[in-house]
Each structure stands twice: as C-alpha cells, then as structure tokens.
Design an enzyme around this catalytic site. Structure first.
Site, short mmCIF file in Angstrom:
data_model
loop_
_atom_site.label_atom_id
_atom_site.label_comp_id
_atom_site.label_asym_id
_atom_site.label_seq_id
_atom_site.Cartn_x
_atom_site.Cartn_y
_atom_site.Cartn_z
N SER A 92 38.07 -59.17 -19.04
CA SER A 92 38.75 -58.03 -18.85
C SER A 92 39.82 -57.94 -17.67
O SER A 92 40.56 -57.37 -17.33
CB SER A 92 37.88 -56.94 -19.03
OG SER A 92 36.97 -56.95 -18.22
N HIS A 148 39.34 -56.80 -25.54
CA HIS A 148 40.91 -57.14 -25.10
C HIS A 148 41.59 -58.01 -25.96
O HIS A 148 42.72 -58.41 -25.81
CB HIS A 148 40.85 -57.71 -23.51
CG HIS A 148 40.54 -56.62 -22.68
ND1 HIS A 148 41.44 -55.54 -22.38
CD2 HIS A 148 39.27 -56.37 -22.20
CE1 HIS A 148 40.45 -54.79 -21.32
NE2 HIS A 148 39.41 -55.20 -21.25
N LYS A 185 41.95 -49.91 -27.18
CA LYS A 185 42.90 -50.65 -26.21
C LYS A 185 44.02 -51.04 -27.40
O LYS A 185 44.84 -50.19 -27.48
CB LYS A 185 42.15 -51.85 -25.79
CG LYS A 185 41.21 -51.15 -24.66
CD LYS A 185 40.15 -52.37 -24.11
CE LYS A 185 39.18 -51.65 -23.10
NZ LYS A 185 38.01 -52.36 -22.75
C1 LIG Z 1 36.91 -51.66 -22.16
C2 LIG Z 1 35.63 -52.66 -22.52
C3 LIG Z 1 34.52 -52.13 -23.00
C4 LIG Z 1 34.34 -50.65 -23.01
O1 LIG Z 1 34.90 -50.19 -24.21
P1 LIG Z 1 35.36 -48.64 -24.55
O2 LIG Z 1 35.79 -48.37 -25.81
O3 LIG Z 1 36.48 -48.41 -23.50
O4 LIG Z 1 34.18 -47.89 -24.04
C5 LIG Z 1 33.51 -53.06 -23.42
N1 LIG Z 1 33.73 -54.36 -23.00
C6 LIG Z 1 34.74 -55.04 -22.42
C7 LIG Z 1 35.09 -56.43 -22.28
C8 LIG Z 1 35.94 -53.93 -22.08
O5 LIG Z 1 36.96 -54.32 -21.64
#
Ligand SMILES: *Cc1c(COP(=O)(O)O)cnc(C)c1O
Length: 391
Positions: free
Chosen positions: A178, A206, A237
């Site tokens: 991330s 991602h 995302k």
């Molecule tokens: C953003 C993210 C999460 C958390 O997901 P949300 O739905 O925003 O709570 C978990 N793992 C990774 C690698 C992320 O980038």
C-alpha cells in the site's frame, strides 16, 4: 508516571507526527473541493474513478428504496439479506473460488480472518511492509508473529526452516503493497506454503479491480489464483464502494462464519453499499472496466516517467501507487502543504505508517486523470521539490 492528554498531544506535535483530517467538498472525483478551491487529487484510492459512477449511484439509490437503509444486525442474527448472498456469489464467480464471505471493511476482514485461522501454538509469517490491519489481526490472534524482510523469500524460507512447529502455519502478505506500490512475489510464497504445509493469505486491497487482465488482482497476474487459500480484497478502493471480501473454499467460509469475531459481532453492510459493490464488480468485468484499467496503467507509466525525469527518487513501484521518497517527516509534510497551495492534493506519509526516515509523498493516479492533469501536477511537484532541495 501518568501523562495528561494534552501532554500526550504535545509530544505527538513535537515529533512532527500530529495528524488531522481535511474536509473535501463534493464527490471523490479527479478534482475535489478543498476550502472552496478546486484541487487535483493525487492521493485517492478510487483508482478506477468509480466512486461517482452513475451506475453505482443508481444501484445504490434503488437498493435503499427497495431494501431500506440498514441490515438490522449481524448476519448471524437478522442481517443476511438477499443482497449479501448476491454479492458473495458475484465475488466467488469473479475470483473463481467456491465461496466468498463479506466483511464490513478491510480492517475488519484482517482482524477477523487472521485470528480465526491462527492462535496460540501457531505461527504467522508476515511481510515487514504489510498493512497495519494485518499486524493488528496477527497480534490479536495470540499466534507467534514472525516478520520477514520485504519480499525476501530466501529469508522467509530460513525463518520457516528454523521455526518448525506442530501448529498451523499462515503466511500473509499484501498483494500490492500500500505504501510502496510494488507487488508480492506470490509464486515463491506459494512454493513455501506448499513445502511447509501452511496456508497463504493475500490482502489485495490495492490490486482488486486493477491488476491482472480481468482485474482479479496480483494472483491473477502471476497465474497463482488457485494456490491462494484466502484471497482478501476490498470494495472501498478501486471498486468505488465500501467493505471487503474473502474469496475462499466452502469449508473456510464456514470456519470464518463460526470464528471471525468481526463477522459475528458486528452489524453487516447495508443495502445501498452492497448494491454499489455489486454494480462495481459488473463494471470491472465489463469492457468499460478493461478500458479503465488500461487508462490507469497508461497514467501510472506516464506519471512515473515524468517524476523520474524530474530527478525524484522513486522506489520499485510498478502500479498506480507511486511514492516519492523524501526522508524526514517534517520536510515531507511541508512538501505536501506547499503542493496544496499550488492546487495539488498529495498526502505525506510518515511514521508509524512507514519506518522512520522513510517519509514520502504517496502519489496515486486514477483512470480519470487526464494527460494534462498529470503533466501539470508533475511540473508543480518538481518546482516545489526543487525549492525544498528534495531534487
Ligand atoms: C486499505 C487497506 C486495508 C483496509 O481496508 P478498508 O476497507 O479501508 O478498511 C487493508 N489492507 C490493505 C493492504 C489496505 O491498503
């Protein structure tokens, strides 16, 4: 000795690590409103630009009209609605797995799944750059947590050799990392999980919707989808909605329903969100989705090239997440503030999200940025970068 809340805050400020939120007007489009001004956003994870897509909005509105605003309870109590089941079969079909189980967010997924699979007497191997929610899930599990150097399967293999135990073994990794934008070496991890008879979990928050020909994520790109025991992904995302999923075997789904506390003890996702996620999967699987993925890849390549030509240090990103290394937290935050004055919204990322001395501007491009947007932004970033001595 006990310190007061004020003293605690003061200490955070003195270390240059104080955080606060910024109010954004309007939708999460390529340009957003901040303090009444339009700025170009280069820090959203809305990679495909689906967060204001008419098809998702329409699906969401209709679902609220037909099914109301809440699921009423945990799925095990009164909360399994037709829309949950529908979305789960769509996820399973998209990811080509037997089954899928929804979670309320990626954070809830990781803190639910990991302790459901590993506990006292078990060992979790976690990449050093894994997302915080993976670490939290591992800590919550009570299993032994062994972190291995980023993407270093040789070091991991040595650690696994040394820590042979009778308990269960779980290897867990981000798919796309991330904060660095590089990808996990899944083939090597599959090899290791086989050799040591463990489970492999990939968090592709991602990569979902973005990576791979069909947008199924890093496992698709590397041709190892069938070898990943737990494919976790999120809807918040690239899919422009909210929530998360695990694509798994049918027995694993049953185990998660019975053991994942964030699934059991939390009100499930509401109709409008479920319908938006379903619509998003529809778009991702359509020719329009392929088109958006292509645009995103072209934009990422262009932006990396422009920043590289300007002389910035870019680590090994191969995706839409393109960090500019700065180093010190304070310079990084100054960089971000000055860019906002110029009309470019990029977040500085500092400890504890990244290691000390590795603060960076985390730029993310979207399919809905134009070439002009990116050329203009790269130019602003270079000007400010020079004024700060970063380049
Ligand atoms: C953003 C993210 C999460 C958390 O997901 P949300 O739905 O925003 O709570 C978990 N793992 C990774 C690698 C992320 O980038």
């Amino acid at each position: 000795m006990e310190i007061s809340i004020e003293e605690q805050l003061q200490e955070i400020r003195e270390r240059g690590l104080f955080r606060s939120t910024r109010v954004i007007g309007g939708c999460q489009s390529a340009h957003v409103q901040i303090d009444g001004r339009s700025v170009l956003i280069l820090c959203s994870n809305n990679y495909l630009g689906l967060a204001d897509h008419p098809v998702l909005i329409e699906a969401s509105v209709r679902a609220a009209q037909q099914y109301g605003t809440s699921s009423g309870a945990s799925r095990l109590v009164s909360g399994t609605m037709e829309l949950h089941e529908r979305l789960e079969s769509e996820v399973a079909s998209f990811k080509n797995t037997d089954a899928a189980l929804l979670f309320n967010s990626g954070y809830a997924a990781n803190t639910g799944i990991i302790p459901a699979l590993a506990g006292r007497g078990d060992v979790i191997y976690s990449d050093r750059l894994n997302h915080a929610s993976i670490i939290d899930g591992a800590l919550l599990s009570g299993a032994r947590l062994i972190r291995y150097p980023h993407n270093d399967h040789v070091a991991l293999s040595k650690r696994m050799e040394k820590n042979r135990s009778n308990g269960r073994i779980l290897i867990v990794t981000d798919g796309v990392f991330s904060m660095d934008g590089d990808m996990a070496h899944l083939r090597e991890l599959v090899e290791l999980k086989r050799r040591f008879k463990g489970l492999l979990m990939v968090d592709d928050a991602h990569g979902s919707g973005v990576v791979g020909e069909q947008g199924r994520g890093v496992a698709e790109l590397l041709g190892v989808s069938d070898d990943i025991d737990i494919q976790m992904g999120t809807f918040g995302k690239a899919l422009g909605s909210f929530g998360a999923y695990s694509a798994v075997s049918a027995p694993l789904r049953d185990l998660l329903i019975n053991r994942a506390r964030s699934f059991i003890f939390s009100t499930s996702l509401p109709p409008a969100v479920l319908a938006a996620s379903s619509a998003a999967i529809g778009v991702v699987r359509s020719p329009e989705g392929a088109q958006r993925r292509l645009r995103l890849a072209e934009n990422a390549a262009l932006f990396r090239k422009l920043l590289g030509q300007a002389g910035f240090e870019l680590p090994g990103s191969t995706t839409q997440i393109i960090p500019i290394m700065v180093g010190e937290a304070e310079t990084t935050m100054r960089f971000s503030r000055l860019l906002l004055d110029e009309g470019v919204f990029v977040q500085g990322i500092r400890p504890p999200t990244v290691p000390a001395g590795a603060s960076r501007l985390r730029c993310t491009v979207m399919a809905t940025h134009t070439r002009d947007d990116l050329e203009w932004a790269a130019d602003r970033i270079a000007t400010v970068g020079r004024s700060l001595g970063v380049i």
